[in-house]
Design a protein around this motif. Sequence first.
Motif, PDB file in Angstrom:
ATOM      1  N   PRO A   1      -4.509  15.083  -2.899  1.00  0.00           N
ATOM      2  CA  PRO A   1      -3.817  16.175  -3.289  1.00  0.00           C
ATOM      3  C   PRO A   1      -2.800  16.046  -4.462  1.00  0.00           C
ATOM      4  O   PRO A   1      -2.669  16.807  -5.103  1.00  0.00           O
ATOM      5  N   ILE A   2      -2.706  14.670  -5.048  1.00  0.00           N
ATOM      6  CA  ILE A   2      -2.073  14.406  -6.180  1.00  0.00           C
ATOM      7  C   ILE A   2      -2.862  14.871  -7.180  1.00  0.00           C
ATOM      8  O   ILE A   2      -2.287  15.446  -8.221  1.00  0.00           O
ATOM      9  N   LEU A   3      -4.081  14.444  -7.333  1.00  0.00           N
ATOM     10  CA  LEU A   3      -4.834  14.987  -8.627  1.00  0.00           C
ATOM     11  C   LEU A   3      -4.908  16.551  -8.530  1.00  0.00           C
ATOM     12  O   LEU A   3      -4.939  17.071  -9.547  1.00  0.00           O
ATOM     13  N   ASN A   4      -4.959  17.143  -7.293  1.00  0.00           N
ATOM     14  CA  ASN A   4      -4.944  18.556  -7.351  1.00  0.00           C
ATOM     15  C   ASN A   4      -4.051  19.032  -7.813  1.00  0.00           C
ATOM     16  O   ASN A   4      -4.057  20.323  -8.649  1.00  0.00           O
ATOM     17  N   LEU A   5      -2.818  18.775  -7.490  1.00  0.00           N
ATOM     18  CA  LEU A   5      -1.391  19.106  -8.108  1.00  0.00           C
ATOM     19  C   LEU A   5      -1.050  18.885  -9.598  1.00  0.00           C
ATOM     20  O   LEU A   5      -0.760  19.625 -10.306  1.00  0.00           O
ATOM     21  N   ALA A   6      -1.734  17.784  -9.921  1.00  0.00           N
ATOM     22  CA  ALA A   6      -1.579  17.426 -11.291  1.00  0.00           C
ATOM     23  C   ALA A   6      -2.445  18.358 -12.355  1.00  0.00           C
ATOM     24  O   ALA A   6      -1.956  18.796 -13.111  1.00  0.00           O
ATOM     25  N   THR A   7      -3.502  18.656 -11.850  1.00  0.00           N
ATOM     26  CA  THR A   7      -4.479  19.527 -12.577  1.00  0.00           C
ATOM     27  C   THR A   7      -3.774  21.045 -12.725  1.00  0.00           C
ATOM     28  O   THR A   7      -3.804  21.592 -13.583  1.00  0.00           O
ATOM     29  N   PHE A   8      -3.469  21.538 -11.227  1.00  0.00           N
ATOM     30  CA  PHE A   8      -2.591  22.547 -11.520  1.00  0.00           C
ATOM     31  C   PHE A   8      -1.455  22.737 -12.314  1.00  0.00           C
ATOM     32  O   PHE A   8      -1.229  23.846 -12.911  1.00  0.00           O
ATOM     33  N   LYS A  29       0.730  -1.260  -0.007  1.00  0.00           N
ATOM     34  CA  LYS A  29      -0.034  -0.198  -0.096  1.00  0.00           C
ATOM     35  C   LYS A  29       0.842   1.338   0.173  1.00  0.00           C
ATOM     36  O   LYS A  29       2.099   1.222   0.262  1.00  0.00           O
ATOM     37  N   LEU A  30       0.315   2.334  -0.258  1.00  0.00           N
ATOM     38  CA  LEU A  30       1.218   3.558  -0.429  1.00  0.00           C
ATOM     39  C   LEU A  30       0.285   4.568   0.225  1.00  0.00           C
ATOM     40  O   LEU A  30      -1.002   4.853   0.266  1.00  0.00           O
ATOM     41  N   LYS A  31       0.958   5.191   1.180  1.00  0.00           N
ATOM     42  CA  LYS A  31       0.561   6.367   1.943  1.00  0.00           C
ATOM     43  C   LYS A  31       1.223   7.592   1.518  1.00  0.00           C
ATOM     44  O   LYS A  31       2.498   7.701   1.165  1.00  0.00           O
ATOM     45  N   VAL A  32       0.469   8.796   1.640  1.00  0.00           N
ATOM     46  CA  VAL A  32       1.016  10.081   1.083  1.00  0.00           C
ATOM     47  C   VAL A  32       1.026  10.988   2.267  1.00  0.00           C
ATOM     48  O   VAL A  32      -0.162  11.202   2.804  1.00  0.00           O
ATOM     49  N   LYS A  33       2.106  11.630   2.683  1.00  0.00           N
ATOM     50  CA  LYS A  33       2.268  12.623   3.777  1.00  0.00           C
ATOM     51  C   LYS A  33       1.305  13.491   3.271  1.00  0.00           C
ATOM     52  O   LYS A  33       1.226  13.859   2.424  1.00  0.00           O
ATOM     53  N   GLN A  34       1.157  14.250   4.475  1.00  0.00           N
ATOM     54  CA  GLN A  34       0.202  15.537   4.337  1.00  0.00           C
ATOM     55  C   GLN A  34       1.036  16.543   3.434  1.00  0.00           C
ATOM     56  O   GLN A  34       2.103  17.139   3.716  1.00  0.00           O
ATOM     57  N   ILE A  35       0.460  16.858   2.077  1.00  0.00           N
ATOM     58  CA  ILE A  35       0.940  17.776   1.310  1.00  0.00           C
ATOM     59  C   ILE A  35       0.477  19.249   1.541  1.00  0.00           C
ATOM     60  O   ILE A  35      -0.633  19.296   1.498  1.00  0.00           O
ATOM     61  N   ASN A  36       1.366  20.116   1.591  1.00  0.00           N
ATOM     62  CA  ASN A  36       1.067  21.588   1.878  1.00  0.00           C
ATOM     63  C   ASN A  36       0.794  22.223   0.235  1.00  0.00           C
ATOM     64  O   ASN A  36       1.698  22.585  -0.270  1.00  0.00           O
ATOM     65  N   ASP A  59      -4.932   5.231  -0.527  1.00  0.00           N
ATOM     66  CA  ASP A  59      -6.608   5.741  -0.114  1.00  0.00           C
ATOM     67  C   ASP A  59      -6.649   6.880  -0.924  1.00  0.00           C
ATOM     68  O   ASP A  59      -6.028   7.725  -1.104  1.00  0.00           O
ATOM     69  N   SER A  60      -8.164   7.112  -0.907  1.00  0.00           N
ATOM     70  CA  SER A  60      -8.741   8.240  -1.503  1.00  0.00           C
ATOM     71  C   SER A  60      -8.233   9.541  -1.092  1.00  0.00           C
ATOM     72  O   SER A  60      -7.859  10.592  -1.598  1.00  0.00           O
TER      73      SER A  60
END
Length: 383
Positions: free
Chosen positions: A147-154, A92-99, A141-142
């Motif tokens: 944040p990955i999706l938001n950054l990619a769109t940006f 599994k993959l966890k992403v730390k809180q991205i600012n 996990d969703s």
Amino acid sequence: MLNKDYKIHRLVDDFYIYTQKKDDEEIILEVISSRLNKFQLFLNQGKIQRLNSETPINSWVFKVEGIIKKLMQQFEFYQEKSKDENNDEDDKLKVKQINLNKLQQEILLIIQETNEKVLVSSYIFSTLLKFIEMNKNIKIDSKYLEPILNLATFLYVQNVSYDSTQKIIRLYTLIINIQPEYMKENISWNIERYREAIFGNFTNDWIDILLFISTYNIQLNTSTHEYIFNNLDFRDNPVNLAVKLINLSSKGKLPKNEVEKIDKIIKEKISLINWQCFFEDPNSWWVLIFYSFPHLKKDTKDILNIKLKSIIGIEGDEDISYEDNDSAILLANKFIIKFILDKNAHFIEWDFATDKYLEKYFFYTKNRMLFNPGNIVDFDISR
């Protein structure tokens, strides 16, 4: 020649000339220009760039490395006991809180400092996409995907182009494959948020994202739909109109008033065609594309049948046949007309969205690469 104090290197259609003296530089340019002129070719003076030993080249790369490192530090793999007794552990993959705001500001600052908006945004975007591509089979996990999706769109909206649109479709598809329903809502929010930045560009840069929206039934608000269609030149572009109809059809039966409008536009366009020079007339595309349109009115189709057969000298219900004395041009015209009239053949896949072509088939893209951004298979396109 062995003692020359200059070097010339070529990379595709770019030439790099290295000299010790400015005078030599001018002589070389003059010689190259004169040689090209003999073949009616000319140097584009606006693209000639002069650099010296103190000019920083690709300085953006060093600045972006810090962002990439910081981004990769947000991802952390861990293993969890599988519910399936036959498997020991699941990756599994966890992403730390991205600012996200801070990261976006840092990216914008690098763009401002380097004046390399396209390169900076494209490089970070490609790195992010490649990471998701490599780990598409790992559970995420969703709450970490958002944040990955938001950054990619940006990153995408910093440089909306044909290639970047293929990349964002690919990333959206991968993320939907991991978390279907929740991520669709987030994609909708991102597209609505950046609608001016996406759909305010040249249509060919973003038209494919409309096919993605249609295929995956991404729900957009009414104002965003209106904004898209207002920026879609469909009265003079048959391909754009076809994409609009594919989008509308994906939501159910086409409204009667819409069918009436389409038929009126097609009749108007075919009335402008010079049928004696059908294959040279740009309006012929309205026939090539819309002859197979399932909602085309019978009287309009009857007109097209008569006109198309007249091009190759056929009247009524006579079948198209190939004669030994047919010229090469007539033979080619017969092949094309027969293809158009064939009820099983068509230039446009009108069921593109409803039949999920983005998930099933591969096709050649504008840059001649066999690819489908929506097909989840094991090959790498993040480059």
